[in-house]
Design a protein around this motif. Structure first.
Motif, PDB file in Angstrom:
ATOM      1  N   GLU A  73     -11.092   7.842 -13.108  1.00  0.00           N
ATOM      2  CA  GLU A  73     -12.299   8.399 -13.719  1.00  0.00           C
ATOM      3  C   GLU A  73     -13.002   7.395 -14.628  1.00  0.00           C
ATOM      4  OE1 GLU A  73     -11.531  12.084 -15.663  1.00  0.00           O
ATOM      5  OE2 GLU A  73     -10.896  13.115 -13.832  1.00  0.00           O
ATOM      6  N   ASP A  74     -12.239   6.533 -15.285  1.00  0.00           N
ATOM      7  CA  ASP A  74     -12.846   5.533 -16.173  1.00  0.00           C
ATOM      8  C   ASP A  74     -13.620   4.468 -15.401  1.00  0.00           C
ATOM      9  OD1 ASP A  74     -11.800   6.815 -18.393  1.00  0.00           O
ATOM     10  OD2 ASP A  74      -9.982   5.589 -18.434  1.00  0.00           O
ATOM     11  N   ALA A  75     -13.347   4.349 -14.097  1.00  0.00           N
ATOM     12  CA  ALA A  75     -14.021   3.335 -13.289  1.00  0.00           C
ATOM     13  C   ALA A  75     -15.325   3.842 -12.692  1.00  0.00           C
ATOM     14  CB  ALA A  75     -13.101   2.854 -12.179  1.00  0.00           C
ATOM     15  N   VAL A  76     -15.534   5.163 -12.692  1.00  0.00           N
ATOM     16  CA  VAL A  76     -16.717   5.737 -12.044  1.00  0.00           C
ATOM     17  C   VAL A  76     -17.975   5.427 -12.848  1.00  0.00           C
ATOM     18  CG1 VAL A  76     -17.842   7.891 -11.353  1.00  0.00           C
ATOM     19  CG2 VAL A  76     -15.408   7.551 -10.895  1.00  0.00           C
ATOM     20  N   LEU A  77     -19.003   4.925 -12.163  1.00  0.00           N
ATOM     21  CA  LEU A  77     -20.277   4.581 -12.786  1.00  0.00           C
ATOM     22  C   LEU A  77     -21.357   5.621 -12.507  1.00  0.00           C
ATOM     23  CD1 LEU A  77     -20.258   0.797 -11.797  1.00  0.00           C
ATOM     24  CD2 LEU A  77     -19.700   1.752 -14.042  1.00  0.00           C
ATOM     25  N   HIS A  78     -21.331   6.194 -11.315  1.00  0.00           N
ATOM     26  CA  HIS A  78     -22.363   7.169 -10.946  1.00  0.00           C
ATOM     27  C   HIS A  78     -21.914   7.894  -9.686  1.00  0.00           C
ATOM     28  CE1 HIS A  78     -26.381   8.932 -10.465  1.00  0.00           C
ATOM     29  NE2 HIS A  78     -26.308   8.625  -9.189  1.00  0.00           N
ATOM     30  N   ALA A  79     -22.240   9.174  -9.597  1.00  0.00           N
ATOM     31  CA  ALA A  79     -21.947   9.951  -8.394  1.00  0.00           C
ATOM     32  C   ALA A  79     -23.214  10.659  -7.942  1.00  0.00           C
ATOM     33  CB  ALA A  79     -20.839  10.962  -8.656  1.00  0.00           C
ATOM     34  N   GLU A  80     -23.421  10.683  -6.644  1.00  0.00           N
ATOM     35  CA  GLU A  80     -24.628  11.264  -6.059  1.00  0.00           C
ATOM     36  C   GLU A  80     -24.228  12.097  -4.847  1.00  0.00           C
ATOM     37  OE1 GLU A  80     -28.951  11.395  -6.190  1.00  0.00           O
ATOM     38  OE2 GLU A  80     -27.567  10.288  -7.502  1.00  0.00           O
ATOM     39  N   THR A  81     -24.836  13.263  -4.719  1.00  0.00           N
ATOM     40  CA  THR A  81     -24.661  14.067  -3.511  1.00  0.00           C
ATOM     41  C   THR A  81     -25.906  13.899  -2.651  1.00  0.00           C
ATOM     42  OG1 THR A  81     -23.256  15.680  -4.626  1.00  0.00           O
ATOM     43  CG2 THR A  81     -24.289  16.368  -2.574  1.00  0.00           C
ATOM     44  N   ILE A  82     -25.726  13.373  -1.451  1.00  0.00           N
ATOM     45  CA  ILE A  82     -26.848  13.145  -0.539  1.00  0.00           C
ATOM     46  C   ILE A  82     -26.957  14.352   0.386  1.00  0.00           C
ATOM     47  CG2 ILE A  82     -27.880  11.563   1.135  1.00  0.00           C
ATOM     48  CD1 ILE A  82     -25.887   9.435   0.141  1.00  0.00           C
ATOM     49  N   PRO A  83     -28.020  15.150   0.261  1.00  0.00           N
ATOM     50  CA  PRO A  83     -28.141  16.327   1.127  1.00  0.00           C
ATOM     51  C   PRO A  83     -28.249  15.933   2.598  1.00  0.00           C
ATOM     52  CG  PRO A  83     -29.683  16.427  -0.728  1.00  0.00           C
ATOM     53  CD  PRO A  83     -29.133  15.031  -0.692  1.00  0.00           C
ATOM     54  N   GLY A  84     -27.896  16.857   3.464  1.00  0.00           N
ATOM     55  CA  GLY A  84     -28.044  16.619   4.892  1.00  0.00           C
ATOM     56  C   GLY A  84     -29.486  16.283   5.249  1.00  0.00           C
ATOM     57  N   GLY A  85     -29.672  15.201   5.990  1.00  0.00           N
ATOM     58  CA  GLY A  85     -31.002  14.785   6.418  1.00  0.00           C
ATOM     59  C   GLY A  85     -31.699  13.829   5.471  1.00  0.00           C
ATOM     60  N   TRP A  86     -31.135  13.567   4.305  1.00  0.00           N
ATOM     61  CA  TRP A  86     -31.822  12.755   3.301  1.00  0.00           C
ATOM     62  C   TRP A  86     -31.182  11.381   3.159  1.00  0.00           C
ATOM     63  CZ3 TRP A  86     -36.363  14.088   0.902  1.00  0.00           C
ATOM     64  CH2 TRP A  86     -36.830  15.364   1.207  1.00  0.00           C
ATOM     65  N   TYR A  87     -31.761  10.586   2.273  1.00  0.00           N
ATOM     66  CA  TYR A  87     -31.286   9.220   2.063  1.00  0.00           C
ATOM     67  C   TYR A  87     -31.134   8.956   0.576  1.00  0.00           C
ATOM     68  CZ  TYR A  87     -36.124   8.029   0.814  1.00  0.00           C
ATOM     69  OH  TYR A  87     -37.356   7.970   0.210  1.00  0.00           O
ATOM     70  N   ALA A  97     -21.876  -7.202  -7.360  1.00  0.00           N
ATOM     71  CA  ALA A  97     -20.616  -7.772  -6.884  1.00  0.00           C
ATOM     72  C   ALA A  97     -19.478  -7.319  -7.795  1.00  0.00           C
ATOM     73  CB  ALA A  97     -20.714  -9.294  -6.850  1.00  0.00           C
ATOM     74  N   GLY A  98     -18.400  -6.848  -7.183  1.00  0.00           N
ATOM     75  CA  GLY A  98     -17.269  -6.330  -7.949  1.00  0.00           C
ATOM     76  C   GLY A  98     -17.300  -4.828  -8.119  1.00  0.00           C
ATOM     77  N   GLU A  99     -18.455  -4.205  -7.861  1.00  0.00           N
ATOM     78  CA  GLU A  99     -18.519  -2.753  -7.824  1.00  0.00           C
ATOM     79  C   GLU A  99     -18.215  -2.285  -6.406  1.00  0.00           C
ATOM     80  OE1 GLU A  99     -21.967  -2.237 -11.275  1.00  0.00           O
ATOM     81  OE2 GLU A  99     -22.377  -1.624  -9.214  1.00  0.00           O
ATOM     82  N   ALA A 100     -17.965  -0.985  -6.273  1.00  0.00           N
ATOM     83  CA  ALA A 100     -17.674  -0.436  -4.955  1.00  0.00           C
ATOM     84  C   ALA A 100     -18.374   0.903  -4.804  1.00  0.00           C
ATOM     85  CB  ALA A 100     -16.173  -0.284  -4.747  1.00  0.00           C
ATOM     86  N   LEU A 101     -18.478   1.332  -3.569  1.00  0.00           N
ATOM     87  CA  LEU A 101     -19.141   2.579  -3.234  1.00  0.00           C
ATOM     88  C   LEU A 101     -18.202   3.399  -2.363  1.00  0.00           C
ATOM     89  CD1 LEU A 101     -21.930   4.018  -3.512  1.00  0.00           C
ATOM     90  CD2 LEU A 101     -22.543   2.957  -1.327  1.00  0.00           C
ATOM     91  N   ARG A 102     -17.862   4.595  -2.848  1.00  0.00           N
ATOM     92  CA  ARG A 102     -17.072   5.505  -2.019  1.00  0.00           C
ATOM     93  C   ARG A 102     -18.016   6.489  -1.339  1.00  0.00           C
ATOM     94  NH1 ARG A 102     -11.501   8.679  -3.346  1.00  0.00           N
ATOM     95  NH2 ARG A 102     -10.796   6.533  -2.931  1.00  0.00           N
ATOM     96  N   VAL A 157     -28.902   1.112   1.164  1.00  0.00           N
ATOM     97  CA  VAL A 157     -29.549   2.368   1.544  1.00  0.00           C
ATOM     98  C   VAL A 157     -28.594   3.145   2.449  1.00  0.00           C
ATOM     99  CG1 VAL A 157     -31.461   3.446   2.780  1.00  0.00           C
ATOM    100  CG2 VAL A 157     -31.878   1.435   1.357  1.00  0.00           C
ATOM    101  N   LEU A 158     -28.467   4.445   2.167  1.00  0.00           N
ATOM    102  CA  LEU A 158     -27.646   5.338   2.971  1.00  0.00           C
ATOM    103  C   LEU A 158     -28.522   6.447   3.541  1.00  0.00           C
ATOM    104  CD1 LEU A 158     -24.766   5.796   0.379  1.00  0.00           C
ATOM    105  CD2 LEU A 158     -24.765   4.224   2.324  1.00  0.00           C
ATOM    106  N   THR A 203     -20.924  12.824  -0.443  1.00  0.00           N
ATOM    107  CA  THR A 203     -20.796  12.334  -1.811  1.00  0.00           C
ATOM    108  C   THR A 203     -20.726  10.807  -1.809  1.00  0.00           C
ATOM    109  OG1 THR A 203     -19.560  14.318  -2.409  1.00  0.00           O
ATOM    110  CG2 THR A 203     -19.475  12.466  -3.950  1.00  0.00           C
ATOM    111  N   ALA A 204     -21.575  10.173  -2.619  1.00  0.00           N
ATOM    112  CA  ALA A 204     -21.550   8.717  -2.794  1.00  0.00           C
ATOM    113  C   ALA A 204     -21.230   8.422  -4.252  1.00  0.00           C
ATOM    114  CB  ALA A 204     -22.895   8.110  -2.410  1.00  0.00           C
ATOM    115  N   THR A 205     -20.165   7.666  -4.494  1.00  0.00           N
ATOM    116  CA  THR A 205     -19.716   7.374  -5.856  1.00  0.00           C
ATOM    117  C   THR A 205     -19.635   5.866  -6.068  1.00  0.00           C
ATOM    118  OG1 THR A 205     -18.379   9.403  -5.837  1.00  0.00           O
ATOM    119  CG2 THR A 205     -17.916   7.793  -7.568  1.00  0.00           C
ATOM    120  N   ARG A 206     -20.397   5.395  -7.038  1.00  0.00           N
ATOM    121  CA  ARG A 206     -20.317   3.984  -7.443  1.00  0.00           C
ATOM    122  C   ARG A 206     -19.226   3.837  -8.488  1.00  0.00           C
ATOM    123  NH1 ARG A 206     -24.822   2.654 -10.453  1.00  0.00           N
ATOM    124  NH2 ARG A 206     -23.847   0.843 -11.366  1.00  0.00           N
TER     125      ARG A 206
END
Length: 269
Positions: free
Chosen positions: A42-56, A63-68, A215-216, A235-238
């Motif tokens: 949890e301490d590593a999470v920078l931002h979380a976003e829910t991408i609705p169906g059909g959207w971007y 560099a050094g960050e990751a995206l789940r 871009v997703l 769900t997209a989590t940086r």
């Protein structure tokens, strides 16, 4: 008389010979898929976003960050494109990603290359291993042919809208890689779809190896046989990725990846 089977066999022989010549040494064995339910710190999470169906969704990834990317709400497919944030003429190249690593199978331990021979993203965790680097995303025509009652949002138009917001245009958009798209190639070279290859709860963690614009697009894959247009949210989590060690799998799995990271180091990454 030369048959189709003869042509396929000869192409396979040539491919294997070129693969052996290009690799020069045996690649490291890749691990099994990551376990479902692997939690992020949890301490590593920078931002979380829910991408609705059909959207971007568009994000900068340093560099050094990751995206789940996670299928927390059920099966879906997520198309991805990326640019070097410092020079957007450098972009994701899925053709090089496939041919340089001698495989279209993207899974934990593989990397995504740019068109400048640098590594953009590393797959550091992956519970699915069923991703598409061959077909590409949906467009107006593919949606119209499959789904009644449209028009429906599609990946091509989503990418155009996202590119415009980033100050880019149609000509800047590379071909996409689609995660959670269980595409295979049959014996006769035809694409197949294996819905059992993805599950609710699947995820993939992508570590940025350059500063990126990503871009997703959360739209159904063109080969998805589901009769209805009903993509689930994704769900997209940086997050801050663990610092890779000298034996990091993605950096050492193949000689091609080693060279890619050498190209990264040449520009300070």
């Amino acid at each position: 008389m030369t048959t189709t089977e003869d042509i396929i066999a000869e192409n396979r022989r040539r491919y294997e010979a070129l693969k052996a010549q290009g690799q020069g040494h045996a690649p490291r064995a890749l691990p099994p898929p990551s376990p479902l339910g692997l939690k992020l710190d949890e301490d590593a999470v920078l931002h979380a976003e829910t991408i609705p169906g059909g959207w971007y969704w568009t994000t900068e990834l340093h560099a050094g960050e990751a995206l789940r990317l996670a299928l927390d709400h059920g099966p879906s497919s997520v198309a991805l494109v990326a640019w070097n944030a410092a020079d957007t003429s450098e972009r994701l190249n899925y053709a090089d990603t496939v041919k340089v690593q001698w495989t279209s199978s993207l899974r934990k331990g593989r990397v995504l290359f740019s068109d400048m021979g640098r590594v953009m993203l590393s797959l550091i965790e992956d519970s699915c291993g069923a991703h598409d680097a061959l077909v590409g995303g949906s467009n107006v025509g593919s949606n119209a042919a499959r789904y009644p009652g449209g028009p429906h949002r599609n990946t091509r138009d989503n990418l155009v809208l996202a590119a415009l917001k980033a100050g880019l245009g149609r000509r800047d958009i590379p071909a996409c890689v689609t995660f959670f798209a269980p595409v295979g190639v049959g014996a006769e070279g035809r694409f197949t779809w294996n819905e059992a290859g993805r599950r609710a709860g699947d995820y993939v963690d992508l570590r940025a190896e350059l500063d990126l614009i990503v871009v997703l697009s959360n739209c159904p894959h063109p080969l998805d046989p589901a009769p209805d247009y009903a993509p689930n949210p994704v769900t997209a989590t940086r997050f801050k990725a663990p610092i890779p060690g000298p034996d990091d799998l993605c950096r050492t799995a193949t000689i091609e990846a080693v060279r890619g990271f050498e190209n990264n180091a040449a520009i300070g990454f």
